[in-house]
Motif scaffolding. Structure first.
Motif, PDB file in Angstrom:
ATOM      1  N   THR A   3       0.844  -1.192   0.000  1.00 25.73           N
ATOM      2  CA  THR A   3       0.000   0.000   0.000  1.00 25.73           C
ATOM      3  C   THR A   3       0.880   1.243   0.000  1.00 25.73           C
ATOM      4  OG1 THR A   3      -0.102   0.068   2.407  1.00 25.73           O
ATOM      5  CG2 THR A   3      -1.834  -1.173   1.283  1.00 25.73           C
ATOM      6  N   VAL A   4       0.351   2.303  -0.544  1.00 24.19           N
ATOM      7  CA  VAL A   4       1.026   3.588  -0.583  1.00 24.19           C
ATOM      8  C   VAL A   4      -0.020   4.640  -0.232  1.00 24.19           C
ATOM      9  CG1 VAL A   4       2.204   5.257  -2.072  1.00 24.19           C
ATOM     10  CG2 VAL A   4       2.628   2.809  -2.363  1.00 24.19           C
ATOM     11  N   PRO A   5       0.296   5.579   0.649  1.00 26.80           N
ATOM     12  CA  PRO A   5      -0.676   6.626   0.976  1.00 26.80           C
ATOM     13  C   PRO A   5      -1.107   7.384  -0.283  1.00 26.80           C
ATOM     14  CG  PRO A   5       1.200   6.711   2.462  1.00 26.80           C
ATOM     15  CD  PRO A   5       1.551   5.735   1.392  1.00 26.80           C
ATOM     16  N   GLY A   9      -6.055  15.309  -2.843  1.00 21.20           N
ATOM     17  CA  GLY A   9      -5.283  16.213  -3.693  1.00 21.20           C
ATOM     18  C   GLY A   9      -4.204  15.517  -4.507  1.00 21.20           C
ATOM     19  N   SER A  10      -3.947  14.241  -4.225  1.00 23.57           N
ATOM     20  CA  SER A  10      -2.941  13.482  -4.973  1.00 23.57           C
ATOM     21  C   SER A  10      -3.498  13.034  -6.319  1.00 23.57           C
ATOM     22  CB  SER A  10      -2.515  12.247  -4.184  1.00 23.57           C
ATOM     23  OG  SER A  10      -1.886  12.601  -2.992  1.00 23.57           O
ATOM     24  N   THR A  11      -2.592  12.871  -7.270  1.00 24.17           N
ATOM     25  CA  THR A  11      -2.966  12.374  -8.590  1.00 24.17           C
ATOM     26  C   THR A  11      -2.086  11.187  -8.937  1.00 24.17           C
ATOM     27  OG1 THR A  11      -3.653  14.574  -9.335  1.00 24.17           O
ATOM     28  CG2 THR A  11      -3.163  12.963 -11.042  1.00 24.17           C
ATOM     29  N   VAL A  71      -5.669   8.392 -15.395  1.00 23.71           N
ATOM     30  CA  VAL A  71      -5.358   9.478 -14.477  1.00 23.71           C
ATOM     31  C   VAL A  71      -6.463   9.517 -13.426  1.00 23.71           C
ATOM     32  CG1 VAL A  71      -4.990  11.967 -14.213  1.00 23.71           C
ATOM     33  CG2 VAL A  71      -4.216  10.805 -16.302  1.00 23.71           C
ATOM     34  N   VAL A  72      -6.062   9.431 -12.161  1.00 23.77           N
ATOM     35  CA  VAL A  72      -7.008   9.439 -11.049  1.00 23.77           C
ATOM     36  C   VAL A  72      -6.562  10.505 -10.059  1.00 23.77           C
ATOM     37  CG1 VAL A  72      -8.005   8.105  -9.158  1.00 23.77           C
ATOM     38  CG2 VAL A  72      -7.412   6.967 -11.296  1.00 23.77           C
ATOM     39  N   THR A  73      -7.478  11.392  -9.696  1.00 17.56           N
ATOM     40  CA  THR A  73      -7.223  12.413  -8.701  1.00 17.56           C
ATOM     41  C   THR A  73      -8.133  12.162  -7.504  1.00 17.56           C
ATOM     42  OG1 THR A  73      -6.603  14.017 -10.370  1.00 17.56           O
ATOM     43  CG2 THR A  73      -7.198  14.886  -8.222  1.00 17.56           C
ATOM     44  N   ARG A  74      -7.536  12.133  -6.322  1.00 19.11           N
ATOM     45  CA  ARG A  74      -8.341  11.914  -5.118  1.00 19.11           C
ATOM     46  C   ARG A  74      -8.867  13.249  -4.610  1.00 19.11           C
ATOM     47  NH1 ARG A  74      -7.052   9.553   0.785  1.00 19.11           N
ATOM     48  NH2 ARG A  74      -9.213   9.602   1.461  1.00 19.11           N
TER      49      ARG A  74
END
Length: 76
Positions: A3-5, A9-11, A71-74
């Motif tokens: 897992t990675v945090p 705001g992360s993409t 592309v995924v933006t949280r």
């Protein structure tokens, strides 16, 4: 497996080699171009960012391979 945090705001950008590989260009150079585009992106909208990345990497060359880009933006 791991897992990675992935904070708000992360993409995350995932792509196949067809997006960056060019017959007469070092892979490091083309990946660097993609990285520069990501750092200089003027949007945090995933759809717009994907369109910008595709245009940057494919507008002047015909890809040598299949291209896939996710592309995924949280958001909150």
């Amino acid at each position: 497996v791991g897992t990675v945090p992935f904070p708000v705001g992360s993409t995350l950008v995932v792509y196949t080699d067809g997006l960056v590989e060019r017959r007469r260009e070092a892979i490091d150079r083309s990946i660097g171009r993609l990285e520069g585009a990501l750092r200089g992106a003027d949007t945090d909208d995933a759809d717009q960012l994907a369109s910008q990345l595709m245009a940057l990497n494919l507008s002047t060359v015909e890809p040598d391979d299949d291209v896939a880009l996710v592309v995924v933006t949280r958001t909150a």
